[in-house]
Design an enzyme around this catalytic site. Structure first.
Site, PDB file in Angstrom:
ATOM      1  CG  HIS A   1      -5.812   1.709   5.367  1.00 42.74           C
ATOM      2  ND1 HIS A   1      -5.471   2.745   6.287  1.00 42.74           N
ATOM      3  CD2 HIS A   1      -4.981   0.906   5.217  1.00 42.74           C
ATOM      4  CE1 HIS A   1      -4.226   2.384   6.827  1.00 42.74           C
ATOM      5  NE2 HIS A   1      -3.692   1.259   5.911  1.00 42.74           N
TER       6      HIS A   1
ATOM      7  N   GLY B   1       2.754  -1.126   4.298  1.00 40.62           N
ATOM      8  CA  GLY B   1       2.636   0.017   3.763  1.00 40.62           C
ATOM      9  C   GLY B   1       4.354   0.661   3.453  1.00 40.62           C
ATOM     10  N   GLY B   2       4.668   1.170   4.566  1.00 41.92           N
ATOM     11  CA  GLY B   2       6.197   1.791   4.298  1.00 41.92           C
ATOM     12  C   GLY B   2       7.197   1.032   3.684  1.00 41.92           C
TER      13      GLY B   2
ATOM     14  CD  GLU C   1      -3.056   5.422   6.931  1.00 41.11           C
ATOM     15  OE1 GLU C   1      -3.059   5.429   5.606  1.00 41.11           O
ATOM     16  OE2 GLU C   1      -2.031   4.869   7.611  1.00 41.11           O
TER      17      GLU C   1
ATOM     18  N   GLY D   1       2.732   2.230  10.772  1.00 42.62           N
ATOM     19  CA  GLY D   1       3.446   3.284  10.736  1.00 42.62           C
ATOM     20  C   GLY D   1       4.168   3.637  11.986  1.00 42.62           C
TER      21      GLY D   1
ATOM     22  CD  GLU E   1      -3.146  -2.652   7.376  1.00 40.09           C
ATOM     23  OE1 GLU E   1      -2.174  -2.684   6.858  1.00 40.09           O
ATOM     24  OE2 GLU E   1      -3.941  -1.715   6.996  1.00 40.09           O
TER      25      GLU E   1
ATOM     26  CG  ASN F   1      -1.779   1.276   1.402  1.00 39.72           C
ATOM     27  OD1 ASN F   1      -1.670   2.170   0.465  1.00 39.72           O
ATOM     28  ND2 ASN F   1      -2.258   1.248   2.570  1.00 39.72           N
ATOM     29  CD1 TRP F   2       3.425   1.242  -3.115  1.00 37.70           C
ATOM     30  CD2 TRP F   2       3.466   2.306  -4.893  1.00 37.70           C
ATOM     31  NE1 TRP F   2       4.162   0.250  -3.889  1.00 37.70           N
ATOM     32  CE2 TRP F   2       4.114   1.012  -5.344  1.00 37.70           C
ATOM     33  CE3 TRP F   2       3.574   3.288  -5.778  1.00 37.70           C
ATOM     34  CZ2 TRP F   2       4.830   0.681  -6.206  1.00 37.70           C
ATOM     35  CZ3 TRP F   2       4.150   3.037  -7.296  1.00 37.70           C
ATOM     36  CH2 TRP F   2       4.571   1.842  -7.364  1.00 37.70           C
ATOM     37  CE  LYS F   3      -0.183   3.268   4.863  1.00 37.55           C
ATOM     38  NZ  LYS F   3      -0.113   3.307   6.271  1.00 37.55           N
TER      39      LYS F   3
ATOM     40  CB  SER G   1       5.124  -1.784  11.858  1.00 39.26           C
ATOM     41  OG  SER G   1       5.030  -0.461  12.192  1.00 39.26           O
TER      42      SER G   1
END
Ligand code: PGA
Length: 254
Positions: free
Chosen positions: A93, A226-227, A95, A166, A160, A8-10, A205
């Site tokens: 998600h 993600g990251g 977010e 993150g 998640e 997930n590049w967000k 993470s």
């Protein structure tokens, strides 16, 4: 069924960065034992899909509107994602649930819209730190699953924990196993027999260092990253850690 490693590049990735990342993934993705998915921002989705066409890496969106078209300024619909080259889409998600007040009902509508457009939805669920500390993590997540997953669900669920996204903090192995079991039980309660075959990913993470141990846990059908998905070498290292059947252990409690 293979494990799924989804990136997930967000809200990251200008044209040049996205092209560079896609090129490295394309070169490194051959011969993996897992399914590999990247979800870039909508602005670069078509370019990334074109760059990865013919490779084992498939492409998805990060969200979709429940309606296929109309007066919805700024939104992107499921048919638009499909048209741009997506085969998958993330919905629900945290977010978006927390940042935009998205309810289980809306997430479910989005999942239905995705399915209607020929996309496979990844429905995200997860408790906040406060919910975990107050002992409510499992009922909260079970209610999210029950309210967000439509009948006949052909997709994937991603667990998640909000406090792990993150932050560099990860759920303990025992907590991951217990929550995946709880989600499996709820999927079967909500969907019937079909719930037994839904892959359940862990996200929050996920880094190369802990990936092999995480992906070997009972009930873990893959990872939502993600990251670390923005660093091609890290994402591919996580993918290489996924080397077994996603459902081989589904008979383990849940
Ligand atoms: P993270 O994000 O890997 O950067 O924690 C995971 C996610 O939000 O899907």
């Amino acid at each position: 069924m293979r494990q799924l490693i989804a990136g997930n590049w967000k809200m990251n990735g200008l044209q040049a960065e996205a092209a560079a990342l896609a090129a490295v993934l394309r070169d490194g993705a051959d011969g993996l034992a897992c399914d590999l998915l990247v979800c870039p921002p909508a602005t670069v989705l078509a370019a990334v899909a074109a760059a990865l066409h013919g490779s084992p890496v498939v492409v998805g969106g990060q969200d979709c509107h429940p309606e296929p078209a109309g007066a919805r300024t700024g939104d992107v619909s499921a048919p638009m994602l499909r048209d741009a080259g997506a085969a998958w889409v993330i919905v629900g998600h945290s977010e978006r649930r927390l940042g935009y007040g998205e309810s289980n009902g809306l997430v479910r509508q989005k999942a239905q819209a995705a399915i209607a457009a020929g996309l496979t939805p990844i429905v995200c669920v997860g408790e906040t730190e406060q919910q975990r500390l107050s002992g409510n993590a499992e009922p909260v997540v079970a209610a999210q699953v029950d309210g967000s997953v439509p009948p006949g669900f052909p997709g994937v669920v991603a667990y998640e924990p909000v406090w792990a996204i993150g932050t560099g903090r990860s759920a303990s192995e025992d907590d991951v196993v217990a929550m995946h079991r709880c989600i499996r039980e709820q999927l079967v309660a909500t969907l019937g027999e079909g719930g037994a075959g839904v892959r359940i990913l862990y996200g929050g993470s996920v880094k190369p260092a802990g990936a092999a141990a995480l992906l070997a846990l009972p009930g873990v059908g893959g990872a939502l990253v993600g990251g670390a998905s923005l660093v091609a070498a890290d994402f591919l290292a996580i993918a290489r850690a996924a080397a077994r059947d996603a459902l081989s252990n589904r008979a383990a409690p849940g």
